[in-house]
Motif scaffolding. Structure first.
Motif: not given
Length: 555
Positions: A401-407, A477-487, A541-549
């Motif tokens: 993905s190219y918007d800073g967010s990935h599921v 250096p990289f300074r963007q806020k990173v958010t983790f979400t276990w859905i 047997d499937i999990a979804f993690l979302k990483i947002s920048v």
């Protein structure tokens, strides 16, 4: 995380606000059947480390020993409400922080720079302050990944010495010509007997195929030949003997059989001719003796009439001479035939030797073709590997993905969790994603059985900055806020955590290797939540993690 009551709190509060395990102020309090309170993490650690864990509160009070059990404990929300209005101060050395319990529990406890934590690199185990973690991971940790200065392979620092002993690009000195700084992988080619460029490389003796197994320096071959001439002659004699013994075992058996039949036939003919010649010679000798005997009889006999007897004996003599002439002619003819058969026999033997030589050449040609086929098979295998890598790369680009967010969809979750528990595969990476088409390249790394201080009790989730094509255009250096979400797939209560990168950390500098050191949340989610019946963090047997920048302030 150590925490204590302030002086104000100590004056009006009792030990009920302290954990009976770590003796510090309670965090996520749990009350047991016996009425004593523990931090949730302390309680989970106690019951997982011992078969029959005893309550320390009961032991201190000399009362009946209570065996701690998860089924006989509950979350103490009442004491948690009381703690919300309590002022506390951090007891970590050098830390001057103080404030109310909520700030301590939700913010400071997990971010205090002076809190003692274990190194996050597996196998290190060194206890250091959180503020010193980045420096330790970069410069002092024995388990830190460092690139080999010769082959650029990333290895643990403690493994570097062993790696240099086998590194394919490590420079070594040729033991024959003492030429320095030759890559270990190139040394085989350098000393190769046929194609090497070493001036003193060892080459096999030219009589190797005859049995001489000596390896000789290339400039000492003549000396070796002179010194071992007797041995070489013995090898040659033995080879000739063996060749003679195996001459009958030729590839073209049909021609060999024909030649053998022809040779046997000629030998029989020769034997018959020899016997015939011997018989003729005996007959001629006998006839000559008879003629001499008759002539002697004629000369000495006086009983017969001279005219009649002489005439009769002359006829006999003439007849014998004719017979002798015929026999001598046959003898000459047989000798000629014998000579022809001998020549033909020699030709057949020569043809047999040529046939054996041709068979040997054919065998060498077949072996050469087999070697070429094996080489082609290796080349095809390497091409297949390259195609597989290209397919993997294309698939990765298609999923990016190219918007800073990935599921991140984690399939086959139960198997991966078992691998993490057994240590077979403790972590794995997500597909890469980007903040924009020309932005930062990133991925996530998850430890399903935890890492560092979260090992065995939490899922650890980390953020990884990767080397991208457009890093030269980006701000470092990289300074963007990173958010983790276990859905939560029941959409009830997602597990969310976020952090802002530390600009001084090497994890967020411009990458010089494929990826930087991972950084993030070692205590992202308790392992007990994975099996919670109220939530569906893992479903089918499937999990979804979302990483947002956060990309709002990227130039």
């Amino acid at each position: 995380m150590a925490g204590s009551l302030s002086d104000e709190a100590d004056s009006r509060l009792r030990s009920k606000y302290k954990c009976n395990e770590c003796r510090n102020i309670l965090r996520t309090p749990v009350q047991t059947e016996c009425g004593h309170r523990f931090c949730n993490l302390c309680f989970e650690t106690a019951i997982s480390n011992e078969e029959q864990p005893r309550c320390k509160g009961c032991l201190d009070e000399d009362s009946t020993n209570t065996i701690l059990s998860k089924n006989e404990s509950f979350s103490d929300r009442a004491i948690l409400r009381e703690l919300r209005n309590i002022s506390v101060q951090c007891q970590n050395a050098k830390c001057q922080w103080s404030g109310n319990y909520i700030e301590y529990d939700e913010i400071h406890a997990d971010s205090c720079p002076f809190h003692k934590i274990s190194c996050t690199n597996k196998g290190c185990g060194e206890i250091i302050c959180r503020i010193d973690l980045d420096e330790h991971l970069t410069d002092r940790c024995g388990m830190r990944k460092v690139p080999c200065q010769y082959c650029e392979t990333n290895l643990k620092h403690t493994e570097m010495k062993t790696h240099l002993e086998v590194c394919s690009k490590y420079p070594i000195t040729c033991k024959y010509c003492n030429r320095p700084a030759i890559a270990r992988a190139e040394m085989t080619r350098h000393i190769d007997a046929e194609n090497g460029d070493c001036e003193k490389r060892l080459v096999p003796c030219k009589y190797k195929d005859l049995g001489c197994n000596h390896m000789v320096e290339i400039d000492q071959t003549q000396k070796h030949d002179s010194k071992n001439a007797t041995e070489h002659l013995s090898c040659l004699l033995l080879a000739v003997t063996r060749l003679s013994e195996t001459a009958e075992d030729i590839h073209d058996q049909r021609r060999c059989d024909d030649l053998k039949v022809a040779i046997a036939k000629h030998e029989r003919q020769l034997s018959g001719l020899v016997q015939a010649i011997e018989t003729l010679q005996a007959d001629i000798k006998k006839e000559k003796e008879d003629i001499k005997a008759r002539q002697s009889m004629v000369a000495n006999s006086s009983q017969f009439s001279v005219s009649g007897n002489v005439q009769q004996y002359e006829k006999v003599t003439e007849k014998l001479k004719n017979t002798l002439t015929i026999l001598e002619t046959k003898l000459v003819t047989y000798e000629g035939v014998l000579s022809v058969l001998k020549n033909q026999l020699e030709q057949n033997l020569t043809a047999l030797r040529n046939l054996e030589s041709g068979r040997r050449q054919d065998r060498e040609l077949i072996e050469s073709l087999e070697r070429k086929i094996k080489a082609q098979d290796r080349i095809i295998a390497m091409k297949d590997i390259a195609l597989a890598e290209q397919d993997l790369r294309i698939q990765s680009l298609e999923l990016a993905s190219y918007d800073g967010s990935h599921v991140w969809k984690i399939s086959d979750f139960s198997r991966k969790r078992r691998d993490a528990l057994s240590g077979r595969n403790v972590s794995f990476y997500s597909p890469c994603f980007y903040t924009s088409y020309h932005g930062y390249k990133m991925c996530a790394r998850v430890y399903l059985n935890g890492d560092g201080m979260g090992k065995g009790n939490h899922v650890s989730l980390f953020f990884v900055v990767m080397r991208g094509e457009y890093d030269a255009l980006l701000r470092w250096p990289f300074r963007q806020k990173v958010t983790f979400t276990w859905i939560d797939q029941n959409n009830r209560e997602h597990v969310v955590d976020a952090f802002r990168p530390d600009p001084t950390s090497s994890s967020f500098r411009r990458p010089v290797n494929d990826m930087n050191i991972a950084s993030g949340c070692p205590l992202f989610m308790p392992l007990s939540l994975l099996d919670s019946p109220r939530h569906a963090y893992v479903k089918d047997d499937i999990a979804f993690l979302k990483i947002s920048v956060d990309t709002t302030d990227i130039a």
